[in-house]
Design an enzyme around this catalytic site. Structure first.
Site, short mmCIF file in Angstrom:
data_model
loop_
_atom_site.label_atom_id
_atom_site.label_comp_id
_atom_site.label_asym_id
_atom_site.label_seq_id
_atom_site.Cartn_x
_atom_site.Cartn_y
_atom_site.Cartn_z
N GLU A 155 39.09 36.78 42.07
CA GLU A 155 37.88 36.20 42.65
C GLU A 155 36.63 36.40 41.79
O GLU A 155 35.56 36.70 42.31
CB GLU A 155 37.63 36.79 44.05
C1 ACM Z 1 42.41 39.87 46.90
O1 ACM Z 1 42.80 39.89 48.10
N1 ACM Z 1 41.18 39.47 46.61
C2 ACM Z 1 43.29 40.27 45.82
#
Ligand code: ACM
Length: 539
Positions: free
Chosen positions: A338
Site C-alpha cells: 500500500e
Molecule cells: C496489508 O494488509 N496491508 C498487508
C-alpha cells in the site's frame, strides 16, 4: 420442592461427574483413534491400552543433545503446575524401555522429514522420536493434547494419575512455514503479551512469528543509530494511547522465548509506505525535509520515505543491520504494501535497493505481494494478501509465496456482523470460512511447489489488549494451524468442527477469551468421556 429437586439433580450430576473422572475403566478412553488433536495427525493407530503418568515419571533424552535436554525441561515444566509432579529429566545413551523418552535417533525416515515425529505410546513408555528436535517438540504438543484439558491448569489439580491411550502416531507437516503475524504498531503489546501469543502458537505447532514492528502509528523497536525512531516514533498508537517500544533486550527476550518454543521470529519494517512514525521522528527522511506529525488514526497509503535521498538508504541500512544482528532467523520482511504515495518507478527502485541491503546482512527478503513489481528472484518470498496477479508475477520471476489471503486468513476481520472488534473491509470471516480454504487452490498458476506455507495476520487497529487478541485469534488460530500442517485431503470441516468443539475446556482452563461460534459444537470433556464410553458399549 423445586429447590429440593434442583439440589438432588445437581448432586446426581456431580456424583456422576466425579465417578466418571475418577473411575479408571471410564476415564480415560483407551482408544487413541478417538483423539481430538489439532492439527490432525497424518496417521494414528490405536492399541487400546493405557500408559499411566504419575509422580515417579522420568523424562529421558539422548545424552549429549542440548536441544533435546531443553525439550525435556520444557515438558517437565509444562506438566509441573497442574500435576504437581517434580519430574526428573535424565540423559540416556540407549532406550531406557520405560518412562518418557525423547530421541532424535529415529531411523532416517523420508516421510517424517525434519518437522515430523513418531509417537509410540505403550503401557510402559511414551517414546517421541524425530530426525530433528523440532519434530520432538511437536510430538510433545501432541502428548499435551492427548492429556485432559486440566493439564493446562496453573494450579495443582491434586490428580494422582494421568492417562494416555496407547498406540502409534506418525505425523509430519504439509508446509514448512506455518506462521501468525502480530501487528505491534497500531497498538503496542509488551513482552509478556507477545510471550503468551507464542505459547498459543506452540500448542498448535506453528513455527513462525512475524512481528509487524513499524507502521504509520508507531515505531516499536530501539535502533541505536536512530534513537528518535523509538523514543518519538514509538510514543503513541491508534487512539492516542502512550504506545511503547521494545528495547534491544526486550526484542532478544522475545526471540529467545520463541526459539525455546521452536518458533522463528520474522521482523518486519514496513517501507517505503506505512512510514509516518519514522517520518515524524526524522525530518530528513521526507522529501521536503519537514518532520510529519505523529499519527493516531487508521487510514493507510498517505506516507512514503523519500526514495530519491541517499540518507534514506543509510537509514534503511542501519535499521536492517541493527535488527538483523538480533535476529537469528533467515528472514527480514520489508513490508512494501500500500505505498500509494510512492511513484511506481520510485517504488521499484526502492524495493530493489532494500532487497540488496537485506541480502548484504545475510538475510532473505519477504515482502507483501506488491514487491513482485520489483526484481524479485528465487531467493525472495512474496506474501500474498490481496492481488492474485502480484503473487503470480512474483512466482513467474522465481519467487516463492506465503499464503495470507485477506478473504480467509486475516484474524482482525470480524466473524459476523455482530462482532464488536475488528474490521470488515475484507468481508466477514466465520470460523468455517477461516478453515475452508486450500493454499494451492487460491491462485491459478501457483502450484504447491511455489508455496512455502501459510500465515494468519492479526492487524491491531481495533485490538487493544490480550483479551482482544485472544477473542479474534480463538478459535480461528487452530484452523490456520491445521491448514499449514495437515494435508488438504485429510481436512474436512465436519470432522474439524467436532475436534475444535472439544477444545472448549482447554481454552477455558488456559483462561483464553474465545468467540463461541454457533457453528462449533462446543463440548465439555465430561460429556466427551461419557459419549465415548457409550460408543464403547455399543461396539
Ligand atoms: C496489508 O494488509 N496491508 C498487508
Amino acid at each position: 420442592m423445586n429447590i429440593m429437586k434442583t439440589s438432588l439433580k445437581f448432586l446426581f450430576v456431580s456424583v456422576l461427574a466425579v465417578y466418571t473422572m475418577s473411575c479408571e475403566e471410564q476415564y480415560p478412553p483407551t482408544n487413541l483413534a478417538n483423539n481430538h488433536i489439532i492439527p490432525k495427525p497424518a496417521s494414528v493407530v490405536a492399541t487400546h491400552g493405557t500408559f499411566v503418568l504419575d509422580k515417579d515419571a522420568v523424562i529421558f533424552y539422548d545424552s549429549g543433545n542440548e536441544d533435546l535436554k531443553k525439550n525435556a525441561g520444557y515438558l517437565a515444566g509444562l506438566l509441573r503446575p497442574s500435576t504437581g509432579f517434580v519430574i526428573e529429566t535424565k540423559a540416556t545413551s540407549q532406550n531406557p524401555g520405560d518412562g518418557i523418552y525423547l530421541t532424535t535417533g529415529a531411523d532416517k525416515d523420508s516421510l517424517l522429514g525434519e518437522g515430523g515425529y513418531e509417537l509410540v505410546i505403550s503401557e510402559k513408555q511414551v517414546k517421541i522420536s524425530s530426525p530433528h528436535p523440532d519434530g520432538v517438540f511437536y510430538g510433545i504438543q501432541t502428548v499435551r493434547q492427548l492429556l485432559p484439558a486440566d493439564i493446562e491448569s496453573k494450579d495443582d489439580t491434586t490428580r494422582e494419575k494421568w492417562f494416555l491411550p496407547t498406540g502409534r502416531i506418525r505425523d509430519w507437516p504439509e508446509y514448512q512455514h506455518r506462521g501468525a503475524m502480530l501487528d505491534v504498531s497500531r497498538h503496542f503489546f509488551g513482552v509478556e503479551t507477545v510471550k503468551r501469543f507464542i505459547d498459543y502458537l506452540a500448542l498448535y505447532k506453528f513455527n513462525v512469528l512475524h512481528l509487524h514492528l513499524s507502521d504509520d502509528q508507531g515505531w516499536r523497536i530501539e535502533i541505536e543509530s536512530w534513537p528518535n525512531l523509538a523514543r518519538h516514533g514509538g510514543s503513541t498508537e491508534v487512539g492516542g494511547g502512550e504506545g511503547g517500544y521494545y528495547t534491544k533486550d526486550d526484542y532478544k527476550e522475545i526471540v529467545e522465548y520463541a526459539a525455546d518454543h521452536h518458533i522463528t521470529v520474522i521482523p518486519e519494517i514496513d517501507m517505503p509506505g506505512h512510514t509516518n512514525a519514522a517520518l515524524a521522528s526524522y525530518p530528513e527522511l521526507n522529501c521536503d525535509g519537514k518532520a510529519r506529525e505523529l499519527y493516531t488514526g487508521t487510514k493507510v497509503g498517505f506516507s512514503t520515505l523519500c526514495t530519491d535521498k541517499e540518507i534514506v538508504y543509510e537509514f534503511v541500512d542501519d535499521v536492517v543491520r541493527e535488527i538483523s544482528e538480533l535476529t537469528p532467523g533467515p528472514w527480514f520482511h520489508i513490508g512494501g504494501d500500500e505505498s500509494h504515495s510512492t511513484d511506481h518507478d520510485d517504488y521499484v527502485r526502492f524495493v530493489n535497493r532494500a532487497r540488496e541491503i537485506v541480502n548484504s546482512y545475510g538475510k532473505k527478503v519477504i515482502g507483501w505481494d506488491e514487491i513482485a513489481h520489483a526484481d524479485v528472484n528465487s531467493e525472495d518470498v512474496v506474501q500474498f494478501w490481496a492481488r492474485e496477479n502480484n503473487a503470480l508475477q512474483g512466482v513467474k520471476k522465481g519467487a516463492r509465496v506465503i499464503m495470507s489471503p485477506s478473504s480467509h486468513a486475516y484474524m482482525d476481520i470480524k466473524y459476523d456482523s455482530t462482532t464488536v472488534l475488528g474490521l470488515t473491509w475484507a468481508g466477514l470471516t466465520e470460523v468455517d470460512d477461516a478453515y475452508n480454504w486450500d493454499p494451492v487452490a487460491l491462485v491459478d498458476g501457483i502450484e504447491k511447489i511455489d508455496i512455502i506455507g501459510v500465515e494468519a495476520p492479526l492487524w491491531t487497529e481495533t485490538i487493544e489488549s490480550l483479551d482482544d487478541i485472544e477473542y479474534m485469534t480463538f478459535p480461528r488460530l487452530p484452523g490456520y494451524a491445521e491448514i499449514g500442517w495437515t494435508a488438504t485431503e485429510n481436512r474436512f470441516w465436519e470432522d474439524y468442527k467436532v475436534r475444535l468443539g472439544k477444545q472448549k475446556e482447554r481454552f477455558e482452563t488456559m483462561d483464553v477469551n474465545y468467540y463461541k461460534s454457533p457453528l462449533v459444537p462446543w463440548q465439555d470433556e465430561e460429556d466427551i468421556f461419557i459419549d465415548e464410553q457409550k460408543e464403547g458399549e455399543v461396539k
